[in-house]
Enzyme design. Structure first.
Site, short mmCIF file in Angstrom:
data_model
loop_
_atom_site.label_atom_id
_atom_site.label_comp_id
_atom_site.label_asym_id
_atom_site.label_seq_id
_atom_site.Cartn_x
_atom_site.Cartn_y
_atom_site.Cartn_z
N GLU A 222 5.43 84.02 -10.89
CA GLU A 222 5.77 82.60 -11.19
C GLU A 222 7.28 82.92 -11.57
O GLU A 222 8.02 81.90 -11.29
CB GLU A 222 5.17 82.29 -12.58
CG GLU A 222 5.67 81.10 -13.24
CD GLU A 222 5.03 80.45 -14.46
OE1 GLU A 222 3.86 81.21 -14.77
OE2 GLU A 222 5.16 79.50 -15.24
N GLU B 85 -0.08 74.65 -25.22
CA GLU B 85 0.42 73.55 -24.32
C GLU B 85 -0.46 72.30 -23.92
O GLU B 85 -0.96 72.25 -22.82
CB GLU B 85 0.60 74.50 -23.05
CG GLU B 85 1.79 75.72 -23.12
CD GLU B 85 1.96 76.58 -21.86
OE1 GLU B 85 1.25 76.54 -21.01
OE2 GLU B 85 3.27 76.56 -21.81
N TRP C 228 11.55 75.39 -24.45
CA TRP C 228 11.51 75.24 -22.96
C TRP C 228 12.89 75.31 -22.30
O TRP C 228 13.06 75.36 -20.99
CB TRP C 228 10.93 73.86 -22.68
CG TRP C 228 9.27 73.93 -22.75
CD1 TRP C 228 8.39 74.98 -23.01
CD2 TRP C 228 8.32 72.94 -22.78
NE1 TRP C 228 7.03 74.54 -23.30
CE2 TRP C 228 7.00 73.34 -23.12
CE3 TRP C 228 8.59 71.49 -22.35
CZ2 TRP C 228 5.92 72.53 -23.09
CZ3 TRP C 228 7.56 70.52 -22.40
CH2 TRP C 228 6.05 71.24 -22.72
N LYS D 49 -0.58 88.33 -23.35
CA LYS D 49 0.42 88.72 -22.38
C LYS D 49 1.33 89.76 -22.50
O LYS D 49 1.54 90.08 -23.86
CB LYS D 49 1.39 87.33 -22.19
CG LYS D 49 0.55 86.20 -21.45
CD LYS D 49 1.70 85.29 -21.36
CE LYS D 49 0.76 83.77 -20.67
NZ LYS D 49 1.61 82.74 -20.12
N ASP E 148 6.82 84.99 -21.82
CA ASP E 148 5.95 84.33 -20.78
C ASP E 148 6.44 85.12 -19.33
O ASP E 148 7.02 84.55 -18.55
CB ASP E 148 6.15 82.90 -20.44
CG ASP E 148 5.17 82.28 -19.79
OD1 ASP E 148 4.35 82.99 -19.40
OD2 ASP E 148 5.30 81.20 -19.32
N ARG F 4 10.13 81.19 -30.60
CA ARG F 4 8.64 81.30 -29.92
C ARG F 4 8.16 82.80 -29.74
O ARG F 4 7.11 82.93 -29.69
CB ARG F 4 8.82 80.53 -28.55
CG ARG F 4 8.06 80.59 -27.60
CD ARG F 4 7.94 79.85 -26.43
NE ARG F 4 7.03 80.32 -25.24
CZ ARG F 4 7.13 79.72 -24.25
NH1 ARG F 4 7.94 78.84 -23.71
NH2 ARG F 4 6.36 80.27 -23.08
N LYS G 113 -8.22 79.19 -23.18
CA LYS G 113 -6.70 78.61 -23.73
C LYS G 113 -7.03 77.73 -24.54
O LYS G 113 -7.38 76.76 -24.20
CB LYS G 113 -5.86 78.53 -22.41
CG LYS G 113 -4.41 77.85 -22.89
CD LYS G 113 -3.77 77.80 -21.67
CE LYS G 113 -2.19 77.18 -21.90
NZ LYS G 113 -1.54 76.73 -20.68
N GLU H 133 -2.48 76.70 -9.94
CA GLU H 133 -1.37 76.72 -10.73
C GLU H 133 -0.57 78.04 -10.48
O GLU H 133 -1.16 79.24 -10.54
CB GLU H 133 -1.86 76.65 -12.32
CG GLU H 133 -0.93 76.30 -13.12
CD GLU H 133 -1.01 75.55 -14.47
OE1 GLU H 133 -2.02 74.94 -14.63
OE2 GLU H 133 -0.21 75.62 -15.44
N ARG H 134 0.55 77.84 -10.28
CA ARG H 134 1.42 78.97 -9.91
C ARG H 134 1.12 79.96 -9.08
O ARG H 134 1.24 81.11 -8.93
CB ARG H 134 1.55 79.97 -11.44
CG ARG H 134 1.97 79.20 -12.53
CD ARG H 134 3.34 78.59 -12.43
NE ARG H 134 3.58 77.57 -13.75
CZ ARG H 134 4.62 76.72 -13.83
NH1 ARG H 134 5.32 76.51 -12.69
NH2 ARG H 134 4.98 76.21 -14.99
C1 GCV Z 1 -1.64 78.30 -16.90
C2 GCV Z 1 3.19 79.32 -18.59
C3 GCV Z 1 3.02 78.64 -17.09
C4 GCV Z 1 1.61 77.52 -17.19
C5 GCV Z 1 0.49 78.68 -17.62
C6 GCV Z 1 0.69 79.03 -18.99
C7 GCV Z 1 -0.30 79.99 -19.58
O1 GCV Z 1 3.49 78.43 -19.56
O2 GCV Z 1 4.11 78.06 -16.52
O3 GCV Z 1 1.71 77.34 -15.73
O4 GCV Z 1 -0.52 77.86 -17.68
O5 GCV Z 1 1.95 80.04 -18.83
O6 GCV Z 1 -0.38 81.14 -19.37
O7 GCV Z 1 -1.38 79.41 -20.01
#
Ligand code: GCV
Length: 704
Positions: free
Chosen positions: A395, A293, A545, A362, A367, A338, A289, A169-170
């Site tokens: 990303e 999401e 989003w 983070k 993000d 957000r 997590k 992912e990413r």
């Molecule tokens: C792993 C963002 C990214 C998602 C990622 C998410 C996260 O939304 O686009 O791909 O998912 O962050 O950090 O959990």
């Protein structure tokens, strides 16, 4: 004419003498050092080394030192059984100041001239040996060393967002390096080189699986695969961690609930932990997590994040495991900005977590944008260890094709002052535990690694992996120092190459901010894949989003009002920290549109209006990439053809993308504001409708 031919010939000869490279060796190339006097003297002095003791870690140390020294010094190196006759002596010490991972390197001149690398542990010795090789590789004189070094942060971790089917992912550098299908039987050489690279920069942990977790990793068969990796990584001081899918007791254990307060659920996790630790006694723990999401979590049962984290923490505590619980949460239902949601959720939980839980935050509140203010959670949870999450994979930073050196981004956040305990309460002090006296500390980077031959896709992206490790070891290192070290090891010790690459790297992040999101714009990238501009985007089901949610441009102005008259996100910072941003007339302009909705006509510090400043910044971004192209071209004769051409091609893509960003964004903002692009600036080559019509159904990140 003759002169031109001569120059061409000389250039061709210089190029031909540069060996072909594919980037696989990363910064551990160990090619022969140039014959400068300082280095020559090291060369003459070192022919033997001695290692006291035996262990798997000392065995890999010995191999690394043999390979490194014989490569760098271009001569045979032997291991001697007698310390007295060795040029390098590696031996244990009993020095409290070095802790469990630190080392010292001293050139001793009493009696025989020797380099003495000491540490309290084998892994400390390994880190010391890697540091010594780094000194040699970067041309540091070794005749008078007196170094003591230990990491400022305890858990220095890569987070792989790698799925079990190897989709990352990413990820922009191929598929996952972890081949679950051939494990545990097959230990790919890559696993060892991966561990070497991590150890060389002090990274001591790796989360093997995606935070969007798959419970299947917890099945007995897969745990054997995890064990095989843990066994391969152990000699390098690299611990493995897994992501825990909160609903695993239901999906794997057949339970009817995953409620963290349910006795059967607790028992399931306790047994699972026991099973894991029987296979992997030094298993690091879980990264989670939850309720984010679409991921399952304790809130599905009206429990808090602390309830969820503590249940897992209790399961791993008997084995000294830790839980890294992510604060990246934002609710479906809440209409709240957000920016504010993670703080709102976690701040009230301060003091409720077990001792072996870290809350993973983070770097910014949204993000991984090209520039974000630091997350207000840093400094706001005095009773909780807070672990920093950076994103190495780009990303939102041009993915695998843009050159963006991230150390300046990391440093900007680490050096930011939270004022949580008065002036000087930097984010770095929050995460290294010194501000609130926490022994449990951590820093994580979402990995940018895949099975591409050069690991990270863009040859310069390796620097972000390198920088994470070096900064996790010592947050005080400068972006310049780290860049210089990396360039010398990865490209060349040649002073021109070092100077030019360093400039390119140091400017690259600001250049990228300028052509993507200047003046505090954020999250105006394409839907889903996040590649390229989409400032007009408003089609996604959730308001937050969509790009229009973030820039709020209208006829009057642009920017998100997060002051007291708007969402008041600023109130989440200490008053002193907020002061930097609160007043739109004094606000640091780099962050202006993060916090204020500003009239297009507002005069900026430069004297230009906001609209003109936006035009100026976007053009600066494009100019910055052009400059990088010219800088890179000037290095052709010093760089191997393969990597030279690879970077050159990628810079061309980056240039075209920068033009696209500028033209698409300025066309759109011009349309919204009704203001024309001022004379003297290039006009967009296409209409706004053209930019809006572009589709990227197969861009990485779409569809999975
Ligand atoms: C792993 C963002 C990214 C998602 C990622 C998410 C996260 O939304 O686009 O791909 O998912 O962050 O950090 O959990």
């Amino acid at each position: 004419m003759k002169a031109i031919i001569l120059i061409l010939l000389l250039a061709a000869t210089a190029t031909a003498s540069v060996k072909a490279e594919d980037g696989y060796r990363l910064w551990l190339r160990y090619d022969p050092l140039p014959q400068t006097s300082a280095l020559l003297s090291s060369r003459q002095q070192i022919t033997t080394f001695f290692i006291q003791g035996q262990s798997p870690t000392l065995a890999v140390l010995s191999r690394e030192l043999s390979t490194g020294l014989s490569g760098l010094l271009n001569k045979e190196i032997t291991i001697t059984p007698a310390a007295a006759t060795a040029d390098i002596v590696i031996s244990k010490s009993n020095n409290e100041r070095l802790g469990t991972e630190g080392f010292s390197i001293i050139t001793s001149t009493t009696g025989r001239r020797q380099i003495r690398i000491s540490a309290n542990t084998d892994v400390g010795l390994l880190y010391g040996a890697f540091h010594f090789l780094r000194l040699l590789q970067t041309g540091h004189p070794t005749s008078n060393l007196n170094i003591t070094s230990k990491p400022g942060i305890r858990h220095r971790i890569l987070n792989h967002w790698d799925n079990l089917d190897r989709y990352v992912e990413r990820g922009y550098a191929g598929i996952s390096i972890f081949n679950w299908h051939t494990l545990p039987g097959y230990i790919d050489k890559r696993y060892i080189d991966y561990a070497r690279a991590n150890a060389s920069v002090g990274i001591n942990g790796t989360v093997l699986t995606n935070v969007n977790a798959n419970a299947y990793i917890l099945t007995p068969d897969y745990l054997l695969k995890v064990k095989a990796l843990a066994d391969a990584f152990r000699p390098y001081g690299l611990k493995v961690y897994l992501t825990a899918r909160f609903s695993a007791p239901m999906e794997m254990g057949g339970l009817k609930t995953a409620d963290p307060l349910d006795a059967d659920v607790k028992a399931w996790w306790n047994n699972k932990a026991k099973e894991i630790y029987q296979l992997i006694p030094d298993f690091g723990g879980f990264l989670v997590k939850a309720n984010s999401e679409g991921q399952p979590g304790p809130q599905d049962y009206q429990r808090t994040h602390a309830d969820g984290a503590n249940m897992l923490a209790d399961a791993v505590a008997p084995y000294n495991g830790i839980i890294m619980w992510r604060a990246f949460v934002y609710s479906h239902e809440t209409p709240e900005d957000r920016f504010k949601q993670a703080y709102n959720e976690f701040k009230p939980l301060d003091g409720q977590f077990r001792k072996n839980v870290m809350v993973q935050v983070k770097n910014g509140p949204i993000d991984f944008q090209p520039r974000e203010p630091f997350s207000p959670l840093f400094g706001a949870m005095p009773q909780t260890p807070v672990l920093m999450e950076f994103q190495l994979t780009q990303e939102y930073l041009g993915q695998g094709t843009h050159l963006a050196y991230e150390a300046p981004l990391f440093k900007e956040v680490l050096d930011a002052d939270t004022y949580a305990k008065g002036k000087g309460s930097t984010v770095a002090k929050v995460i290294n535990g010194s501000l609130y006296d926490h022994p449990l500390t951590g820093i994580a980077g979402v990995a940018n690694i895949g099975n591409d031959i050069n690991w990270c896709s863009h040859p310069f992206a390796q620097a972000n992996w390198y920088a994470l490790g070096r900064l996790a070891w010592n947050t005080a290192l400068s972006s310049e120092t780290i860049a210089e070290e990396w360039i010398k090891q990865t490209w060349s010790n040649n002073s021109k190459v070092v100077a030019v690459c360093k400039q390119m790297m140091l400017d690259s992040r600001e250049t990228l901010v300028n052509y993507m999101t200047p003046l505090g714009l954020h999250h105006i990238m394409g839907n889903g894949h996040h590649y390229g501009p989409l400032p007009w985007g408003k089609s996604l089901p959730r308001a937050d989003w969509n790009p229009v949610y973030y820039h709020r441009a209208d006829k009057a102005g642009i920017g998100f009002n997060r002051t007291a008259t708007g969402s008041n996100a600023l109130a989440q910072y200490t008053p002193e920290a907020a002061l930097l941003w609160r007043d739109s007339t004094t606000c640091d302009e780099k962050f202006l549109l993060w916090f204020h909705h500003i009239s297009w006509q507002r005069p900026m510090h430069s004297g230009r209006s906001l609209w003109e400043e936006l035009c100026y910044k976007y053009n600066e971004g494009v100019r910055g990439v052009k400059t990088m192209q010219q800088q890179w071209s000037s290095l052709q004769q010093y760089i191997d053809t393969e990597r030279f051409s690879q970077v050159q091609q990628l810079l061309t893509i980056q240039y075209n993308d920068a033009v696209w960003w500028r033209d698409a964004c300025l066309s759109y903002f011009s349309d919204i504001s009704g203001l024309a692009i001022p004379a003297g600036y290039e006009r967009p080559a296409q209409t706004l409708d053209h930019y809006k019509s572009l589709q990227f159904p197969y861009a990485p990140g779409n569809g999975k």
